[in-house]
Design a protein around this motif. Structure first.
Motif, PDB file in Angstrom:
ATOM      1  N   ALA A  87       0.769  -1.044   0.032  1.00  0.00           N
ATOM      2  CA  ALA A  87       0.148   0.062   0.049  1.00  0.00           C
ATOM      3  C   ALA A  87       0.862   1.299  -0.035  1.00  0.00           C
ATOM      4  O   ALA A  87       0.597   2.430  -0.688  1.00  0.00           O
ATOM      5  N   GLN A  88       2.084   1.178   0.809  1.00  0.00           N
ATOM      6  CA  GLN A  88       2.991   2.376   0.796  1.00  0.00           C
ATOM      7  C   GLN A  88       3.557   2.450  -0.391  1.00  0.00           C
ATOM      8  O   GLN A  88       3.665   3.552  -1.041  1.00  0.00           O
ATOM      9  N   LEU A  89       4.187   1.456  -1.109  1.00  0.00           N
ATOM     10  CA  LEU A  89       4.500   1.487  -2.527  1.00  0.00           C
ATOM     11  C   LEU A  89       3.501   1.915  -3.423  1.00  0.00           C
ATOM     12  O   LEU A  89       3.945   2.965  -4.484  1.00  0.00           O
TER      13      LEU A  89
ATOM     14  N   LEU B 196       9.112   9.180   0.751  1.00  0.00           N
ATOM     15  CA  LEU B 196       9.334   8.474  -0.609  1.00  0.00           C
ATOM     16  C   LEU B 196      10.669   7.339  -0.398  1.00  0.00           C
ATOM     17  O   LEU B 196      10.979   6.743  -1.122  1.00  0.00           O
ATOM     18  N   SER B 197      11.433   7.909   0.634  1.00  0.00           N
ATOM     19  CA  SER B 197      12.616   7.155   0.809  1.00  0.00           C
ATOM     20  C   SER B 197      12.324   5.805   1.412  1.00  0.00           C
ATOM     21  O   SER B 197      13.141   5.071   1.374  1.00  0.00           O
ATOM     22  N   GLY B 198      11.024   5.754   1.843  1.00  0.00           N
ATOM     23  CA  GLY B 198      10.689   4.314   2.383  1.00  0.00           C
ATOM     24  C   GLY B 198      10.362   3.187   1.384  1.00  0.00           C
ATOM     25  O   GLY B 198      10.014   1.915   1.984  1.00  0.00           O
ATOM     26  N   VAL B 199      10.591   3.418   0.177  1.00  0.00           N
ATOM     27  CA  VAL B 199      10.170   2.474  -0.680  1.00  0.00           C
ATOM     28  C   VAL B 199      11.257   2.403  -1.766  1.00  0.00           C
ATOM     29  O   VAL B 199      12.010   3.205  -1.806  1.00  0.00           O
ATOM     30  N   SER B 200      11.404   1.370  -2.473  1.00  0.00           N
ATOM     31  CA  SER B 200      12.354   1.034  -3.480  1.00  0.00           C
ATOM     32  C   SER B 200      12.334   2.074  -4.543  1.00  0.00           C
ATOM     33  O   SER B 200      11.281   2.560  -4.866  1.00  0.00           O
ATOM     34  N   ASN B 201      13.497   2.640  -4.912  1.00  0.00           N
ATOM     35  CA  ASN B 201      13.525   3.984  -6.012  1.00  0.00           C
ATOM     36  C   ASN B 201      13.231   3.101  -7.241  1.00  0.00           C
ATOM     37  O   ASN B 201      12.832   4.269  -8.234  1.00  0.00           O
ATOM     38  N   ILE B 202      13.415   1.897  -7.604  1.00  0.00           N
ATOM     39  CA  ILE B 202      13.232   1.546  -9.110  1.00  0.00           C
ATOM     40  C   ILE B 202      11.706   1.671  -9.522  1.00  0.00           C
ATOM     41  O   ILE B 202      11.644   2.239 -10.815  1.00  0.00           O
ATOM     42  N   PRO B 203      10.719   1.337  -8.590  1.00  0.00           N
ATOM     43  CA  PRO B 203       9.271   1.715  -9.325  1.00  0.00           C
ATOM     44  C   PRO B 203       9.166   3.144  -9.464  1.00  0.00           C
ATOM     45  O   PRO B 203       8.332   3.316 -10.328  1.00  0.00           O
ATOM     46  N   LEU B 204       9.720   3.874  -8.707  1.00  0.00           N
ATOM     47  CA  LEU B 204       9.477   5.293  -8.699  1.00  0.00           C
ATOM     48  C   LEU B 204       9.739   5.840 -10.018  1.00  0.00           C
ATOM     49  O   LEU B 204       9.183   6.476 -10.627  1.00  0.00           O
TER      50      LEU B 204
END
Length: 397
Positions: free
Chosen positions: A20-22, A66-74
């Motif tokens: 959900a966060q992602l 935004l730092s709490g999830v992987s950077n690749i999907p962003l």
């Protein structure tokens, strides 16, 4: 060629929160990038957008989460926005085939959510029974079939009915299977979904029971207060019924298209004006449930996979007005007329089967010349029920 394999999985409670966060972060990055594009006179590059809505945004208090999830999907979300704009501009210039594509839109929280991981953001653990996603954990999809090769990307999907899927993009090799028939033509309908030129028919699944449930729930939804929990529960129930119809239709279309493509070397369909046909309010709902366009797309994709030839004839071809045996043109027929007796050769023709044979002949370039078969006397352009010499069966389809 590339293909997509999709599997369902059931995340744990912790994984649901992480996903959900992602999804929220991916949605916010997309919306922020789209807002920047709409405010700019010139469309910024992907690198500039990533610096603005990801790198610099993480340093602010409003977007530090935004730092709490992987950077690749962003990063992939920004790249997908660039592809969406490219498709939009190509569609405006006429470079893109198919239906016109609209400009990108802002994403909503209640809609379908997705996040794509490229190589480096995922890994296959052990013998391929689990999938590891960065900052999400190990996911256990239900493997209904084996992957033909290593995936190049994985998309995590949550649909509007709160179901979770993993979608893999893999490279597949063309399949070589000897065709039983040289060519076939297919006439699409409503109750009888497909009438094939070889005489076989495929009946469409009955969606009426599920459709009645949807109508009943939609009336209930209209009476409920907006923003309430009960209204949200009813909305989810409607979505689940829609998904049941979509899953039933997809299963039927996949099986039929695989059978048709694997057994025939050349597949010919008629180009249907579906957008114009759905303007008929009496048939609009039934036509929309059939999935004619989806069937055409599946046949076209599987023809490439099996090394078949896929053709589409002009929608203005008078396939239901010409005898498939002698080529005599008897004129326009009312939809209630299902069988016709040809006045030239005396052959009794089923309307749909005759149209399928004509579709096959036009698609393969062996259509009869309808001008050579003539007879003495005149005939009306529209067949009437009283013409017993021409019409053998007059019943509603």
């Amino acid at each position: 060629m590339k293909a997509r394999y999709q599997y369902r999985f059931y995340p744990t409670d912790q994984q649901r929160q992480s996903l959900a966060q992602l999804f929220g972060c991916v949605r916010v990055v997309w919306n922020d990038a789209l807002a920047v594009c709409k405010q700019s006179e010139k469309l910024p590059s992907n690198n500039d957008l990533q610096k603005t809505v990801i790198t610099q945004a993480k340093k602010t208090e409003a977007r530090e989460w935004l730092s709490g999830v992987s950077n690749i999907p962003l990063q992939q979300s920004v790249s997908d926005l660039g592809v969406a704009y490219k498709n939009f501009f190509d569609s405006l210039k006429g470079k893109r085939k198919g239906k016109k594509v609209g400009s990108p839109k802002f994403k909503k929280k209640t809609g379908r959510q997705s996040a794509r991981f490229r190589i480096g953001g995922f890994s296959i653990i052990g013998k391929g029974r689990e999938i590891y996603l960065t900052k999400i954990g190990n996911l256990k999809p239900i493997w209904s079939r084996e992957l033909p090769s290593a995936p190049s990307s994985i998309t995590v999907i949550k649909d509007t009915a709160n179901r979770y899927f993993l979608s893999f993009v893999v490279e597949v090799e063309p399949v070589h299977i000897d065709a039983k028939n040289q060519s076939i033509g297919i006439d699409l309908g409503i109750k009888i979904f497909a009438v094939i030129s070889d005489g076989s028919k495929a009946e469409s699944p009955n969606y009426s029971k599920l459709d009645r449930k949807i109508r009943k729930l939609q009336k209930k939804l209209a009476r409920q207060q907006k923003g309430s929990n009960r209204r949200n529960q009813t909305r989810v129930q409607i979505v689940k019924q829609h998904n049941r119809i979509a899953d039933t239709r997809k299963d039927f279309l996949h099986k039929l298209s695989t059978k048709v493509v694997s057994e025939n070397q050349t597949i010919v369909l008629e180009d249907l004006n579906v957008s114009g046909m759905v303007k008929n309010r009496k048939l609009a709902r039934s036509i929309s449930l059939q999935g004619w366009r989806e069937f055409r797309t599946l046949c076209e994709a599987k023809s490439e996979k099996f090394g078949r030839e896929f053709r589409v004839i002009n929608r203005w071809e008078p396939t239901s007005q010409i005898c498939s045996d002698c080529g005599f043109k008897w004129g326009k027929l009312d939809l209630s007329i299902r069988s016709v007796l040809c006045l030239n050769c005396g052959t009794e023709q089923d309307r749909d089967e005759n149209a399928a044979k004509n579709i096959n002949k036009v698609g393969t370039g062996h259509c009869h010349d309808s001008k050579w078969a003539q007879r003495q006397g005149k005939t009306t352009m529209v067949a009437s029920v009283n013409e017993a010499s021409r019409i053998t069966v007059a019943s509603a389809r």
